[in-house]
Design an enzyme around this catalytic site. Structure first.
Site, PDB file in Angstrom:
ATOM      1  N   GLU A 115     -10.738   6.214   5.973  1.00  9.40           N
ATOM      2  CA  GLU A 115      -9.522   6.713   6.626  1.00  9.40           C
ATOM      3  C   GLU A 115      -9.612   8.206   6.973  1.00  9.40           C
ATOM      4  O   GLU A 115      -8.594   8.819   7.303  1.00  9.40           O
ATOM      5  CB  GLU A 115      -8.306   6.480   5.720  1.00  9.40           C
ATOM      6  CG  GLU A 115      -7.831   5.038   5.684  1.00  9.40           C
ATOM      7  CD  GLU A 115      -6.437   4.931   5.045  1.00  9.40           C
ATOM      8  OE1 GLU A 115      -5.559   4.331   5.666  1.00  9.40           O
ATOM      9  OE2 GLU A 115      -6.245   5.448   3.926  1.00  9.40           O
ATOM     10  N   HIS A 147       2.422   1.835   3.110  1.00 10.62           N
ATOM     11  CA  HIS A 147       1.134   2.463   2.846  1.00 10.62           C
ATOM     12  C   HIS A 147       1.211   3.739   2.007  1.00 10.62           C
ATOM     13  O   HIS A 147       0.563   3.845   0.973  1.00 10.62           O
ATOM     14  CB  HIS A 147       0.444   2.735   4.182  1.00 10.62           C
ATOM     15  CG  HIS A 147      -0.974   3.170   4.075  1.00 10.62           C
ATOM     16  ND1 HIS A 147      -1.878   3.044   5.082  1.00 10.62           N
ATOM     17  CD2 HIS A 147      -1.658   3.754   3.080  1.00 10.62           C
ATOM     18  CE1 HIS A 147      -3.052   3.514   4.703  1.00 10.62           C
ATOM     19  NE2 HIS A 147      -2.940   3.947   3.497  1.00 10.62           N
ATOM     20  N   HIS A 172      -3.691  12.752   2.385  1.00  8.48           N
ATOM     21  CA  HIS A 172      -3.199  11.377   2.525  1.00  8.48           C
ATOM     22  C   HIS A 172      -3.119  10.782   1.134  1.00  8.48           C
ATOM     23  O   HIS A 172      -4.107  10.772   0.408  1.00  8.48           O
ATOM     24  CB  HIS A 172      -4.156  10.565   3.398  1.00  8.48           C
ATOM     25  CG  HIS A 172      -3.792   9.107   3.469  1.00  8.48           C
ATOM     26  ND1 HIS A 172      -2.486   8.672   3.567  1.00  8.48           N
ATOM     27  CD2 HIS A 172      -4.566   7.988   3.470  1.00  8.48           C
ATOM     28  CE1 HIS A 172      -2.473   7.343   3.616  1.00  8.48           C
ATOM     29  NE2 HIS A 172      -3.718   6.916   3.554  1.00  8.48           N
TER      30      HIS A 172
END
Lengths: 252, 252, 252, 252
Positions: free
Chosen positions: A95, A184, A114
């Protein structure tokens, strides 16, 4: 971005090796991984990167591993197409495309995180917006935006693996400091590693406090004027928290 | 209060050096910083002060730093206009004006704590009042008042930086033992360091329990008679908790 | 019960020294204090006692101190009028009257715990009854009773200091295993120290789970048949938890 | 299954000793016990088993003890009728019948966990289904089924002690990865020890997040397409979490 073949490199330029990494930046990036783990804002997954100040077309990030275990030797450089500078690197976060696209879209951003912060997940899957409860959370503005991957990709994967997905995420982020990803987690950005770490930790506690407050009845969030004021001002002693958290996470 | 230039000194008198600090008072003040950190009632921000019993026009407080790291050498004296007694001190809490104004307004108060206690924040931003669930929380009375800084200053800063803001806060506190600050945190006062520490820890757990109770339906708080009784009585063995908490926070 | 002068001794008999204490019982009582503290079911306040099996007119309890710090040397014997066997003991829990009156009213009871267990407080102040979520909590029956001290004393003190108050509490307990005290905490009883410890720890987690479940909609508690079944049966391996908890709390 | 006499062996075949245990499998099974304890997903009760890959008619499980204390020497083999391979074993989990019946009903399953995971209990006793909040929880599908023991046995015991009860449970599990037991806990299954551990830890955090989200209003769970996608895909680096959790639980 040759390792998974899904991202579409937007440039053919040969990755130039950026200058020797700044030891202070590497030290902060290692500490950030440990501090975020120590606060439960990261567990085994998630990643934080820092743009190279001397070579703004590159960023530093750890190899694919649990953040709590990261040392300076695990930090590598990538260009903004997410290709590692040093050939042969294979253990890469799939990612990481998030980092490259946000650094491209936001020249002001020097660090990107993230993470699947536990108390942010409820807001990822809700119509209730995450809003600031206290002055230090004013970076949440009138409410953190929520990115729904279905707006750019109906494939069913919730992870951000392609340039198109990452561009969509960067668009949802816009000029905000934090964006939630439906189903997520979150992405936080800032002008330094330390600012992003502080924002991530404050966002997590703000989320818990907003949930508790919602139980008590209508919640009075920061006013627009208070949010504007906080955006204009610098925090008075931001490194006080950093030093404490670093000592707790790393000893010494 | 010369370091930030915002507070308006209400007195021109030269700060006289108070007597040598009482070692027991300093020891309690250091322990208070550690205990409050150990309980999560303080993290990197917040501060606790103690009025000098022999020189009631002065108070002791740490330099600007994380409470968990405070040692006796970090404790300094200020007058009630918040000027440090020893010239040249520059590392000062900018919100120390809270302490001076409350010590002026409340001669009975010997210790003041300002902290962003996590479970109090929901009550800072709610119309639901924080009320006592158990006898040891009777100091909350019929409900802790909430100070809204907009009643004295519309500038948008939520911090208490000016004399006017601190006077407004002291007025909202009135004769209460704890006042909540919208969008900011809490201030607790008492007749000793130990009493303020106990009140802060009890307020935090009381808040959690009140939120849980609100989920179960109508909450039966202490009656007016029970609150009055508790105010008249001294706790039977208040130092039992202090000794345990100190041992946990400081070892030994 | 001469130390605070409030309890009315119901007997003039000279307290006879019970036999040398059973080392195993003392070891369990010390471990119970440590385990309950380690689980956060006790903090600085609260106390657990055990009836002397060879001298059922006496019970063992620590001197007035934080449970986490109790050692075997701190355990003393009292008669059921709460007079210490050894003359000159002065450091006594003022609420020990709870133990004497319950041991009198319930010959089957061999251990009594009084504690302000955090997640039980919401149920102390609510019309929602604490009810069993799982088989191991079947001792809660159709719901734990709540004792309101105003039914026996309107003085305003929430503590159980007099014989009349303790008799009222024992009456509210009835044949139950746990009674909640409005604005105060809980009392758990059982046929052994280990059973009371297990019940206190399970009651705390059951309370948390019932609060969470209430958020999700109507809660399906144990049926009357399941409660009856559990009361008839002995737990299959109750000491498995005791050994684990003791090892965690005491090391070794 | 001779130790408690309640299970009805479905086979007369003499239990053949499976080959020497695979050291890697034993190491994972010990680590699983420690990791699950370290995460609070297991406390003193609960058990995890692994089918022997070379002898699929047998499974490995610890003797009856607290999972946090399990070492390799505590692991024994049982056949699918839950008879220990080595004669004379007496310290056996009475609920091990769960493992045998699920291994029989689900040839694809290589590991089974039974645990009273704290945040799953509210969903055991609710009409609200536990549903996936994030991609890693997609194994929960459209919602975890709830097994009510009354559908097979009205005796009042909530434990799974008989073949009939275990068969009923296996039927409720069906093709799912996790089944909740009313008033009792959960059973998770998977194709490896590591997958079952991951599922149990994710289920617990998903439950907490779903409860929090329910407070904020309607919850947007994973779509059917996202659940299907996740079922088709393998996790990209599942052992990253295993390595971190193992290091935390076991040191080194």
């Amino acid at each position: 971005m040759s390792t998974d073949g899904r991202a579409n490199p937007s440039s053919n330029m040969t990755a130039a090796l950026p200058g020797t990494p700044d030891p202070a930046l590497l030290e902060d990036l290692v500490a950030a991984n440990r501090i975020l783990s120590d606060h439960g804002v990261l567990d085994a997954y998630g990643h934080i990167s820092a743009r190279d100040p001397a070579n703004p077309g590159y960023y530093w990030i750890s190899r694919s591993m649990a953040p709590a275990l990261v040392s300076a030797a695990d930090i590598i450089a990538c260009d903004l197409d997410n290709n590692p500078v040093r050939p042969g690197e294979t253990s890469l976060f799939f990612e990481r495309v998030i980092h490259g696209e946000i650094f491209k879209a936001r020249p002001d951003v020097m660090a990107v995180l993230h993470n699947p912060s536990p108390s942010l997940i409820p807001f990822c899957n809700s119509d209730t917006r995450l809003r600031p409860m206290v002055g230090s959370a004013a970076f949440l503005g009138e409410g953190a935006p929520v990115f729904d991957i279905r707006t750019v990709d109906e494939g069913g994967d919730l992870n951000i693996c392609t340039i198109a997905q990452a561009k969509g995420l960067a668009q949802a982020l816009g000029r905000h400091c934090l964006v939630l990803l439906r189903g997520h987690g979150a992405v936080a950005v800032g002008e330094s590693i330390r600012q992003v770490v502080r924002r991530a930790i404050i966002a997590e506690s703000n989320a818990r406090q907003q949930i508790q407050a919602a139980l008590l009845g209508p919640v009075h969030f920061l006013t627009a004027g208070e949010i504007e004021y906080a955006k204009r001002m610098k925090p008075k002693d931001p490194d006080r928290a950093w030093r404490l958290w670093k000592q707790r996470a790393m000893g010494g």
